[in-house]
Design a protein around this motif. Structure first.
Motif, mmCIF file in Angstrom:
data_model
loop_
_atom_site.group_PDB
_atom_site.id
_atom_site.type_symbol
_atom_site.label_atom_id
_atom_site.label_comp_id
_atom_site.label_asym_id
_atom_site.label_seq_id
_atom_site.Cartn_x
_atom_site.Cartn_y
_atom_site.Cartn_z
ATOM 1 N N ARG A 1 -30.657 92.184 8.976
ATOM 2 C CA ARG A 1 -30.468 91.145 9.987
ATOM 3 C C ARG A 1 -29.093 90.558 9.707
ATOM 4 N NH1 ARG A 1 -35.170 89.646 12.743
ATOM 5 N NH2 ARG A 1 -34.198 87.672 13.287
ATOM 6 N N VAL A 2 -28.193 90.643 10.692
ATOM 7 C CA VAL A 2 -26.794 90.276 10.498
ATOM 8 C C VAL A 2 -26.406 89.134 11.424
ATOM 9 C CG1 VAL A 2 -24.419 91.116 10.451
ATOM 10 C CG2 VAL A 2 -26.305 92.710 10.007
ATOM 11 N N GLN A 3 -25.847 88.097 10.840
ATOM 12 C CA GLN A 3 -25.266 86.994 11.613
ATOM 13 C C GLN A 3 -23.786 87.304 11.793
ATOM 14 O OE1 GLN A 3 -26.779 83.797 12.626
ATOM 15 N NE2 GLN A 3 -24.920 83.875 13.858
ATOM 16 N N TYR A 4 -23.283 87.164 13.006
ATOM 17 C CA TYR A 4 -21.866 87.386 13.291
ATOM 18 C C TYR A 4 -21.214 86.070 13.701
ATOM 19 C CZ TYR A 4 -22.858 92.379 13.365
ATOM 20 O OH TYR A 4 -23.240 93.653 13.013
ATOM 21 N N ARG A 5 -19.993 85.882 13.232
ATOM 22 C CA ARG A 5 -19.171 84.721 13.623
ATOM 23 C C ARG A 5 -17.816 85.252 14.071
ATOM 24 N NH1 ARG A 5 -17.649 81.476 9.266
ATOM 25 N NH2 ARG A 5 -16.848 80.025 10.806
ATOM 26 N N LEU A 6 -17.463 84.970 15.314
ATOM 27 C CA LEU A 6 -16.156 85.328 15.844
ATOM 28 C C LEU A 6 -15.372 84.027 15.988
ATOM 29 C CD1 LEU A 6 -17.229 87.833 18.648
ATOM 30 C CD2 LEU A 6 -16.728 88.301 16.236
ATOM 31 N N THR A 7 -14.334 83.875 15.191
ATOM 32 C CA THR A 7 -13.557 82.641 15.184
ATOM 33 C C THR A 7 -12.374 82.756 16.139
ATOM 34 O OG1 THR A 7 -12.198 83.393 13.329
ATOM 35 C CG2 THR A 7 -14.218 82.166 12.791
ATOM 36 N N ALA B 1 -10.329 96.519 7.813
ATOM 37 C CA ALA B 1 -10.374 95.075 8.069
ATOM 38 C C ALA B 1 -11.082 94.352 6.924
ATOM 39 C CB ALA B 1 -11.082 94.799 9.398
ATOM 40 N N PHE B 2 -12.147 94.944 6.425
ATOM 41 C CA PHE B 2 -12.871 94.353 5.297
ATOM 42 C C PHE B 2 -11.990 94.327 4.053
ATOM 43 C CE2 PHE B 2 -15.578 94.919 1.526
ATOM 44 C CZ PHE B 2 -16.270 93.725 1.576
ATOM 45 N N MET B 3 -11.351 95.451 3.757
ATOM 46 C CA MET B 3 -10.515 95.550 2.559
ATOM 47 C C MET B 3 -9.322 94.584 2.627
ATOM 48 S SD MET B 3 -12.143 97.630 0.703
ATOM 49 C CE MET B 3 -11.037 98.085 -0.601
ATOM 50 N N GLU B 4 -8.833 94.309 3.832
ATOM 51 C CA GLU B 4 -7.697 93.404 4.018
ATOM 52 C C GLU B 4 -8.123 91.940 4.104
ATOM 53 O OE1 GLU B 4 -5.747 94.816 7.556
ATOM 54 O OE2 GLU B 4 -5.269 96.746 6.640
ATOM 55 N N GLY B 5 -9.439 91.674 4.052
ATOM 56 C CA GLY B 5 -9.935 90.308 4.137
ATOM 57 C C GLY B 5 -9.996 89.766 5.552
ATOM 58 N N ARG B 6 -9.848 90.635 6.535
ATOM 59 C CA ARG B 6 -9.898 90.214 7.935
ATOM 60 C C ARG B 6 -11.341 90.142 8.433
ATOM 61 N NH1 ARG B 6 -5.040 93.789 10.430
ATOM 62 N NH2 ARG B 6 -5.624 92.746 12.372
ATOM 63 N N VAL B 7 -12.229 90.812 7.731
ATOM 64 C CA VAL B 7 -13.669 90.668 7.947
ATOM 65 C C VAL B 7 -14.226 90.134 6.644
ATOM 66 C CG1 VAL B 7 -15.855 91.879 8.297
ATOM 67 C CG2 VAL B 7 -13.866 92.527 9.640
ATOM 68 N N LYS B 8 -14.933 89.032 6.734
ATOM 69 C CA LYS B 8 -15.535 88.434 5.540
ATOM 70 C C LYS B 8 -17.041 88.615 5.617
ATOM 71 C CE LYS B 8 -11.869 85.076 4.779
ATOM 72 N NZ LYS B 8 -10.885 85.943 5.274
ATOM 73 N N VAL B 9 -17.622 88.994 4.489
ATOM 74 C CA VAL B 9 -19.058 89.217 4.420
ATOM 75 C C VAL B 9 -19.637 88.303 3.347
ATOM 76 C CG1 VAL B 9 -20.875 90.928 4.007
ATOM 77 C CG2 VAL B 9 -18.754 91.634 5.107
ATOM 78 N N THR B 10 -20.682 87.564 3.710
ATOM 79 C CA THR B 10 -21.384 86.717 2.750
ATOM 80 C C THR B 10 -22.865 87.056 2.804
ATOM 81 O OG1 THR B 10 -21.663 84.957 4.388
ATOM 82 C CG2 THR B 10 -19.726 84.810 2.967
ATOM 83 N N ASP C 1 -29.781 88.376 6.666
ATOM 84 C CA ASP C 1 -29.506 88.844 5.304
ATOM 85 C C ASP C 1 -28.094 88.471 4.878
ATOM 86 O OD1 ASP C 1 -32.001 90.304 4.732
ATOM 87 O OD2 ASP C 1 -31.362 91.574 6.399
ATOM 88 N N GLY C 2 -27.219 88.296 5.849
ATOM 89 C CA GLY C 2 -25.846 87.938 5.547
ATOM 90 C C GLY C 2 -25.065 87.697 6.812
ATOM 91 N N THR C 3 -23.820 87.269 6.632
ATOM 92 C CA THR C 3 -22.947 86.935 7.754
ATOM 93 C C THR C 3 -21.665 87.749 7.668
ATOM 94 O OG1 THR C 3 -23.809 84.676 7.817
ATOM 95 C CG2 THR C 3 -21.677 85.043 8.871
#
Length: 128
Positions: free
Chosen positions: A28-34, A88-97, A65-67
């Motif tokens: 279950r994934v929460q998404y946030r688009l800033t 994007a993840f490796m560059e920190g442009r996508v953050k996962v918590t 389960d995470g965002t």
């Protein structure tokens, strides 16, 4: 249909029903688009079961389960295939918590041909 609207979320889930099952790729994934135009932030969540979105809904999921967070513009670039989700993840442009391992198990799906075809079709139908 407008990007990140409930109609768009429903269409994405509908298209994913053709995906081959991937047992274990569930979360279950929460998404946030800033930095979204006019609204600032768009929040929605998805229930992914065996590699397919079962449901997606605007709002917050307290049982997520995470965002996964990214800017609105980066999310569009990933959707269009202009920015690889792993890069994007490796560059920190996508953050996962949250449960990073559980959400990370979904990432290989983004490299499949069916995923790329699905998103190409979705982009054709989307108003940005």
């Amino acid at each position: 249909m407008k990007y990140a609207s409930q109609e768009w979320l429903n269409r994405q889930a509908e298209l994913q029903q053709a995906f081959a099952p991937r047992p274990g790729a569930s979360a279950r994934v929460q998404y946030r688009l800033t930095q979204a135009p006019e609204v600032g932030e768009i929040r929605y969540y998805a229930d992914v079961q065996d590699g397919r979105v079962v449901t997606q809904t605007l709002g917050d999921d307290p049982a997520a389960d995470g965002t996964m967070s990214s800017s609105y513009s980066d999310s569009i670039a990933m959707l269009r295939g202009e920015l690889a989700p792993t890069a994007a993840f490796m560059e920190g442009r996508v953050k996962v918590t949250g449960d990073v391992a559980k959400l990370g198990a979904l990432m290989p799906i983004t490299q499949t041909a069916e995923y790329k075809r699905h998103y190409a079709q979705l982009v054709e139908e989307t108003e940005f």
